[in-house]
Design an enzyme around this catalytic site. Structure first.
Site, PDB file in Angstrom:
ATOM      1  N   HIS A 125       0.815  -1.215   0.000  1.00  0.00           N
ATOM      2  CA  HIS A 125       0.000   0.000   0.000  1.00  0.00           C
ATOM      3  C   HIS A 125       0.854   1.273   0.000  1.00  0.00           C
ATOM      4  CE1 HIS A 125       0.053  -0.020   4.556  1.00  0.00           C
ATOM      5  NE2 HIS A 125       0.042   1.275   4.372  1.00  0.00           N
ATOM      6  N   ASP A 151       1.062  -7.655   2.231  1.00  0.00           N
ATOM      7  CA  ASP A 151       1.235  -6.218   1.990  1.00  0.00           C
ATOM      8  C   ASP A 151       2.714  -5.812   1.861  1.00  0.00           C
ATOM      9  OD1 ASP A 151       0.838  -3.511   1.779  1.00  0.00           O
ATOM     10  OD2 ASP A 151      -0.565  -3.377   3.451  1.00  0.00           O
ATOM     11  N   SER A 204       3.748   2.244   8.597  1.00  0.00           N
ATOM     12  CA  SER A 204       3.599   1.257   7.539  1.00  0.00           C
ATOM     13  C   SER A 204       4.929   1.033   6.861  1.00  0.00           C
ATOM     14  CB  SER A 204       2.607   1.746   6.503  1.00  0.00           C
ATOM     15  OG  SER A 204       1.336   1.363   6.894  1.00  0.00           O
TER      16      SER A 204
END
Ligand code: ARG
Ligand code: GLU
Length: 720
Positions: free
Chosen positions: A87, A223, A655
């Site tokens: 992402h 991810d 992240s």
């Protein structure tokens, strides 16, 4: 001030409802030795504070990077190989995608250096060193001087410190406030500008579960995406050039295949963005009860419209996927956050704390003099602040929700330059910029979808915002079409220059004085200009004034809290600087009798498989690997691990952060938090706040077994 930080008593003062769990905290790498290493070792960490942060030798901090401003990534080879989340690379992967080369759907793997894809504008920043510069920043100031004068001196001092720090180096420096401006640190960074895409799994792996599973545990999202940092021949940052060579980092993470089990030590090292752990109850009330419920409402409208369009057409899916991910990510988090704050009764707990600290303040004359006005002032300011914040944020949501309206905002300069009769060369440059921008814009634009958004956004604006805060042009428009934005929009979108690429291009190319007249009749233009003017005259100045008042109070309130709980070791709120969080792999009770275990596996992906549902459509190749148990060296107990949770304190920006085990090896990549605990930006809940990480073995399994890009593993250091 300094005294407060030297108190290392671990005894937590027990004030009703306010003790800090030992795993809560986002800590400063430079101060690990002083405040954290002892507890980290008790929890199982086997290395030293110097292994995490040192200026004298290569260490972990040399391998953790800020990825393009909003995410974290880490170096995993001596050849500049970088891993982050899917992402985090999503909009870049999308930029490289078209119906012919649909890397979002099919994934992308460069089979050699030559096939790696450049990403103009993308940067990777590595911290060289940091330093406490509080005394230098505050030199010449005092608490009782006029705030503006104090600000002026502080800015001057900061400029000086930054300039001196990077003299004769190619580095960049920034000084940032900590503890609401009670302490300051200098950061000296090196920023690389040639970053290339090496690989990404298909979205059916990298975004598996999509927005349905986002912010939720149990999770099965692969991810990750892979990039490479390039440098000039001198190993220094350089603009993109085919002659650049892979960057040779001072350190990169070895990868462990040992995996995790409940109870293991983990550490997350990265760039958390923003938290608000020390704000007063009034702030929580504003966010939870006043502003966010309305932002959630308007975003629900956007998502419904975009979802329907994406499901109807594969091209629209590509065009709107990244935009929609952005809109829905915060939307869903806000919903979980409100629920969490409610469940933890954060407002009433803060109120109790405020009553107690007020009592403590008034029990001493000197304290009363310094602090007694703080909480009453907060109350007064938040009464207006919440209205200004709502109007500002909501109006922004309306503007940004209508893409052609947004495009029209960019014409303001061209219009004023043309009216002024500026130098034709400058005007032509503006035109070229606008045309270049519009190409990007229209690549991802669908007129009918935008028209529906126009109708819905304008309705919502009028329904939510009080009349006195609505831009006059909106009110005029609404009455001229009797509130029937739907019929009005059909005509508008048919003729406006902002809704069609060819029309836009022709219009800009031939832009002259008569175009100015024409554009002033285009309602997309007049509306966007009027809304912006209204906000910048009637909302922004007062909002800025109120916010700076709050900032001054925050600084003093933080100081008061630190004095009040003098035995507690405080951590500063996240501020997009490099931080360490540590804790333990652990599951949690989601609700009565429901315990979530901390590790998910490929089995769960197969369980979720449903070709009818876009988010759960497992690729055939993955199903095949599962059926044949073709797991290579990546399995544990007969299954391939996919994700795991731990109680590391993380937030947005974390992240892509490396998740590190007790031996300093990379075992995972942080990418999310679990639903029940997402209020941790304002109130960490030790029972339920969990960060979600991708197990590094799943990434390697996908690269090796699924994508056949196993050659990439050759440059990594893998410890079995
Ligand atoms: N919630 C994660 C974060 O805050 C992941 C977001 C991307 N995924 C998505 N489905 N939108 O960034
Ligand atoms: N997904 C988030 C990010 O992009 C991390 C999750 C969180 O907010 O903790 O940084």
């Amino acid at each position: 001030m300094r005294k407060l930080f030297t108190s290392i008593a671990l005894l937590l003062i027990l004030i009703p409802g306010f003790s800090v769990s030992p795993d809560e905290g986002i800590w400063i790498p430079l101060l690990i030795e002083k405040y954290n290493i002892k507890l980290m070792k008790e929890k199982g960490f086997k290395l030293s504070a110097e292994d995490i942060y040192s200026v004298n030798r290569a260490c972990m901090k040399d391998a953790v990077v800020s990825f393009n401003g909003g995410c974290t990534a880490e170096l995993i080879s001596g050849e500049g190989l970088l891993i982050t989340n899917h992402h985090c690379g999503y909009s870049l992967i999308q930029d490289h995608s078209s119906l012919e080369h649909d890397y979002l759907t099919d994934g992308f793997w460069a089979m050699s250096g030559k096939e790696e894809l450049p990403n103009p504008g993308v940067t990777v920043t590595i911290l060289k060193w940091m330093e406490d510069v509080t005394d230098k920043v505050l030199a010449g100031t005092s608490d009782d001087m006029a705030p503006a004068e104090r600000e002026r001196i502080i800015s001057l001092n900061i400029e000086n410190i930054q300039r001196k720090a990077v003299e004769r180096t190619g580095y960049r420096a920034s000084v940032k406030p900590f503890f609401m401006g009670n302490q300051y640190f200098l950061f000296v960074n090196e920023t690389f500008r040639d970053v290339r895409l090496v690989g990404a799994p298909p979205s059916s792996i990298g975004k598996f579960g999509g927005d349905t599973d986002n912010w939720v545990w149990p999770r099965h999202t692969g991810d990750f995406s892979i990039f490479r940092v390039y440098a000039g021949k001198d190993n220094k940052p350089a603009d993109y050039s085919p002659d650049n060579v892979p960057y040779k980092p001072a350190y990169y993470f070895p990868i462990s295949l040992k995996g995790v089990k409940e109870g293991d030590f983990t550490m997350v090292f990265g760039y958390p963005g923003t938290t608000s752990e020390y704000v007063p109850s009034y702030h929580i009330d504003m966010v939870k009860n006043f502003v966010n419920p309305r932002l959630i409402e308007i975003r629900t409208r956007k998502i419904d419209i975009i979802d329907e369009a994406m499901n109807s057409d594969p091209l629209i899916r590509i065009q709107y996927s990244a935009k929609k991910a952005g809109i829905s990510n915060a939307w869903k988090k806000w919903i979980g956050e409100i629920q969490g704050l409610e469940r933890m009764k954060t407002i009433s707990r803060k109120q109790e704390y405020e009553a107690a600290i007020t009592k403590w303040i008034s029990s001493d004359e000197a304290r009363s003099k310094s602090y007694a006005d703080i909480l009453p002032s907060y109350k007064r300011i938040y009464d207006s602040l919440k209205i200004y914040t709502l109007v500002n944020n909501f109006t922004n949501e309306v503007l940004s929700g209508i893409e052609s309206l947004n495009l029209s905002r960019n014409l303001r300069d061209l219009v004023s330059q043309t009216e002024k009769g500026s130098d034709p060369e400058a005007v032509n440059k503006l035109k070229d910029q606008l045309i270049a921008y519009s190409e990007q814009f229209f690549k991802d634009y669908n007129r009918e979808t935008d028209r529906k958004l126009f109708v819905s956004m304008l309705q919502s604006y009028g329904e939510t915002i009080e009349q006195e805060w609505l831009a006059p042009e909106y009110t005029r428009l609404k009455s001229s079409c009797n509130g029937d934005f739907a019929s009005f929009s059909v005509k508008l979108y048919d003729k406006s220059v902002f809704t069609d690429q060819a029309r836009f291009k022709d219009f800009i190319k031939g832009f002259n004085r008569s175009s100015v007249k024409k554009i002033k009749k285009d309602e997309l233009y007049t509306l966007s200009q009027d809304i912006m003017a209204f906000i910048s005259e009637n909302v922004r100045p007062e909002l800025a004034r109120l916010n700076s008042e709050v900032q001054l109070l925050n600084k003093r309130y933080m100081k008061a809290q630190m004095e009040y709980e003098s035995g507690r070791v405080f951590y500063p709120d996240a501020n997009s600087t490099l931080r360490v969080a540590f804790g333990t792999v652990m599951g949690y009770y989601s609700r009565d009798a429901v315990y979530f275990k901390p590790v998910s596996t490929l089995k769960g992906i197969i369980e979720k498989d449903n070709p009818e549902i876009y988010d759960y459509d497992v690729p055939d190749k993955l199903k095949e690997l599962y059926a044949n148990k073709d797991f290579g060296r990546y399995a544990a107990d007969g299954e391939v691990p996919v994700c795991f949770i731990a109680n590391n304190h993380t937030t947005g920006g974390n992240s892509g952060s490396p998740v590190i085990n007790s031996e300093g090896y990379l075992i995972g990549i942080n990418f999310d938090r679990a639903w029940e605990g997402v209020a941790s930006d304002m109130a960490f809940n030790p029972d339920q706040s969990r960060n979600i990480s991708l197990d590094i073995r799943f990434a390697l399994f996908i690269i090796d077994k699924f994508a056949g890009a196993g050659y990439l593993l050759n440059e990594m250091t893998i410890v079995e």
